[in-house]
Design a protein around this motif. Structure first.
Motif, PDB file in Angstrom:
ATOM      1  N   ASP A  10       0.798  -1.221   0.000  1.00  0.00           N
ATOM      2  CA  ASP A  10       0.000   0.000   0.000  1.00  0.00           C
ATOM      3  C   ASP A  10       0.832   1.274   0.000  1.00  0.00           C
ATOM      4  O   ASP A  10       0.393   2.305   0.500  1.00  0.00           O
ATOM      5  CB  ASP A  10      -0.956   0.008   1.194  1.00  0.00           C
ATOM      6  N   HIS A  11       2.039   1.226  -0.587  1.00  0.00           N
ATOM      7  CA  HIS A  11       2.868   2.418  -0.694  1.00  0.00           C
ATOM      8  C   HIS A  11       2.776   3.010  -2.093  1.00  0.00           C
ATOM      9  O   HIS A  11       2.564   2.293  -3.069  1.00  0.00           O
ATOM     10  CB  HIS A  11       4.330   2.098  -0.384  1.00  0.00           C
ATOM     11  N   HIS A  12       2.964   4.324  -2.172  1.00  0.00           N
ATOM     12  CA  HIS A  12       3.002   5.005  -3.466  1.00  0.00           C
ATOM     13  C   HIS A  12       4.415   5.524  -3.686  1.00  0.00           C
ATOM     14  O   HIS A  12       4.909   6.381  -2.941  1.00  0.00           O
ATOM     15  CB  HIS A  12       2.017   6.168  -3.491  1.00  0.00           C
ATOM     16  N   ILE A  13       5.084   4.971  -4.705  1.00  0.00           N
ATOM     17  CA  ILE A  13       6.449   5.367  -5.062  1.00  0.00           C
ATOM     18  C   ILE A  13       6.461   5.618  -6.564  1.00  0.00           C
ATOM     19  O   ILE A  13       6.611   4.678  -7.360  1.00  0.00           O
ATOM     20  CB  ILE A  13       7.473   4.274  -4.679  1.00  0.00           C
ATOM     21  N   PRO A  14       6.269   6.852  -7.007  1.00  0.00           N
ATOM     22  CA  PRO A  14       6.118   7.116  -8.441  1.00  0.00           C
ATOM     23  C   PRO A  14       7.382   6.906  -9.262  1.00  0.00           C
ATOM     24  O   PRO A  14       7.292   6.645 -10.467  1.00  0.00           O
ATOM     25  CB  PRO A  14       5.668   8.584  -8.479  1.00  0.00           C
ATOM     26  N   ASP A  15       8.562   7.007  -8.647  1.00  0.00           N
ATOM     27  CA  ASP A  15       9.823   6.876  -9.383  1.00  0.00           C
ATOM     28  C   ASP A  15      10.273   5.414  -9.372  1.00  0.00           C
ATOM     29  O   ASP A  15      11.041   4.988  -8.506  1.00  0.00           O
ATOM     30  CB  ASP A  15      10.897   7.770  -8.755  1.00  0.00           C
ATOM     31  N   ALA A  16       9.778   4.630 -10.339  1.00  0.00           N
ATOM     32  CA  ALA A  16      10.082   3.200 -10.380  1.00  0.00           C
ATOM     33  C   ALA A  16      11.570   2.950 -10.631  1.00  0.00           C
ATOM     34  O   ALA A  16      12.156   2.019 -10.063  1.00  0.00           O
ATOM     35  CB  ALA A  16       9.243   2.516 -11.459  1.00  0.00           C
ATOM     36  N   GLU A  17      12.201   3.775 -11.466  1.00  0.00           N
ATOM     37  CA  GLU A  17      13.621   3.579 -11.753  1.00  0.00           C
ATOM     38  C   GLU A  17      14.465   3.911 -10.528  1.00  0.00           C
ATOM     39  O   GLU A  17      15.438   3.217 -10.217  1.00  0.00           O
ATOM     40  CB  GLU A  17      14.043   4.444 -12.942  1.00  0.00           C
TER      41      GLU A  17
END
Length: 480
Positions: free
Chosen positions: A118-125
């Motif tokens: 349930d975490h939001h981490i927009p920078d996948a790279e």
């Protein structure tokens, strides 16, 4: 750094009730399954993010989830385009047991990345680079924690105090894990300059975790060992032996292992991160206007400031408000001061004491075959809107206390009623008498939608005698 140099098995921890995001998130539909970001759930986004960590992770993911949520996990896997084994817990026992179960499933030297769903981490790279930075220390036998570089003195997160940097292993020794602090303490921690937010993401070899559990929490280790030794498998679903897990102590991995283990290191992450743990955190994901208002859906803020409106369906208007959260759903409304966002979970607890159904259930309920929405009810009747996925079918069932009228509004329905099977198309209807066995199947390539009108002396979901079910659900299960 070569980001494909290490093979990693992601372990996605799908537990958690998400009560702080009520009324959107509820115990039977927690926040990790709610489509919060661009129509995607946090679980789907997590599965997509971890699937690119190394060449074979798309087919090597392990999810640990509640048995009650198994079809929600399967749907998220399908939407993310990944394959995963799903360990189903008969009851929630916190992260220590969940991680232990997954470690017993893996090979001893496997590198396991434990990620909350349930975490939001927009920078996948950036996320992938962070994980690969932790691999040398994990391969050297350490448990690697990942800490987020703090951007403000948060009282909603735990902290990690880090010590000297080991250049060879690209990590720092953990000095101390710090519980969620009060405001003054959080400010002092930030000023120290040597702390990170505890993300709850960990990387280590499977046998390293199991040995640490055996050393610091031998009872949890024993319960997980027994549960996985007696596990059964049905397709992607793995069910640990239930009694062993039911008897297990409920404890977080931080308390059970991390605070006591002598070989825990931390790797920093400077990218955007949120555990989406409150409505304030959700609001921060939405752009604001000049007055600091944030609107998601059909909201309208007039002469308002610093007000967040979540209104996906009907219009919601905030007039002259300040520092408010307004969360509107079809069957429940939350209006709260932004300063009280962390206390929403106490509201849910009070609703449970009052036996308010909305504490646990949404009006619209997901099922492996589709969904239903209870749009109206009264004495001796209930009306549902039902959607069935292409090729899907409800169980063959009957009811002791209710009859049903079905009206097709879109698509084609194949109806089994008693000993006959027939097709219904748009605007056609049928009647299911009390006690008659029946099944609804969508034979088409588009979604089937229908209206069901129930009438009778008892309309509860437990008035179901399930005779056959393609999803392998127990016949006594209290679902349609």
């Amino acid at each position: 750094m070569n980001t494909n140099s290490y093979e990693i098995i992601p372990i996605v921890l799908c537990g958690g009730s998400g009560t702080r995001l009520w009324p959107l998130s509820r115990k039977n539909f927690p926040k990790q399954f709610v489509p919060l970001i661009d129509g995607k759930s946090l679980l789907q986004l997590t599965l997509e993010r971890v699937s690119y960590l190394s060449p074979h992770t798309r087919s090597n993911i392990i999810c640990v989830a509640s048995d009650d949520h198994r079809f929600l996990v399967a749907e998220a896997m399908s939407l993310a385009g990944v394959e995963a084994s799903v360990i189903l817990e008969p009851c929630a026992k916190n992260t220590a047991a969940a991680m232990g179960l997954a470690a017993f499933r893996a090979q001893p030297q496997d590198l396991l990345l434990f990620c909350p769903a349930d975490h939001h981490i927009p920078d996948a790279e950036g996320f992938r680079a962070m994980v690969q930075q932790g691999c040398p220390a994990a391969n050297a036998g350490a448990i690697v924690a990942f800490g987020v570089v703090p951007s403000f003195p948060s009282t909603a997160y735990g902290y990690i105090q880090r010590g000297l940097l080991n250049d060879d292993l690209h990590s720092s020794q953990v000095v101390h894990f710090i519980e969620k602090p009060v405001a003054d303490k959080a400010q002092a921690l930030i000023l120290q300059g040597d702390v990170l937010w505890n993300s709850g993401i960990f990387l280590c070899q499977a046998d390293v975790l199991l040995k640490a559990l055996q050393q610091h929490a031998p009872d949890i280790f024993a319960s997980c060992s027994q549960a996985m030794a007696g596990a059964t498998r049905e397709q992607a679903f793995i069910r640990p032996e239930p009694q062993a897990l039911i008897a297990c102590r409920s404890e977080s991995i931080d308390y059970a292992v991390m605070e006591h283990h002598d070989k825990v290191v931390v790797v920093p992450f400077a990218g955007a991160w949120s555990d989406v743990g409150s409505w304030n955190a959700v609001a921060d994901l939405t752009p604001s206007d000049a007055q600091g208002n944030r609107v998601d859906g059909n909201g309208l803020a007039i002469d308002a400031s610093h007000t967040y409106i979540y209104a996906p369906d009907r219009p919601a208007v905030a007039l002259g408000t300040n520092d408010l959260l307004i969360i509107d759903t079809p069957d429940a409304l939350l209006v709260a001061s932004r300063s009280h966002a962390e206390q929403v979970k106490t509201v849910v607890a009070e609703l449970e004491v009052r036996q308010t159904p909305q504490a646990l259930l949404h009006r619209k309920v997901s099922r492996p075959w589709g969904w239903y929405d209870s749009i109206d009810s009264g004495e001796r009747f209930q009306v549902k809107r039902i959607a069935v996925k292409p090729g899907a079918a409800l169980s063959l069932q009957k009811h002791h206390h209710r009859a049903e009228h079905w009206i097709v509004v879109k698509g084609t329905a194949e109806v089994t009623r008693g000993h006959e099977t027939f097709l219904l198309t748009e605007n056609q209807s049928t009647y299911i008498p009390i006690g008659e066995k029946h099944r609804l199947h969508n034979p088409g390539k588009t979604e089937l939608e229908m209206i069901e009108v129930q009438s009778g002396s008892y309309l509860g979901e437990d008035d179901i005698v399930r005779l056959d079910d393609i999803y392998g659900r127990h016949f006594t299960e209290k679902i349609a």
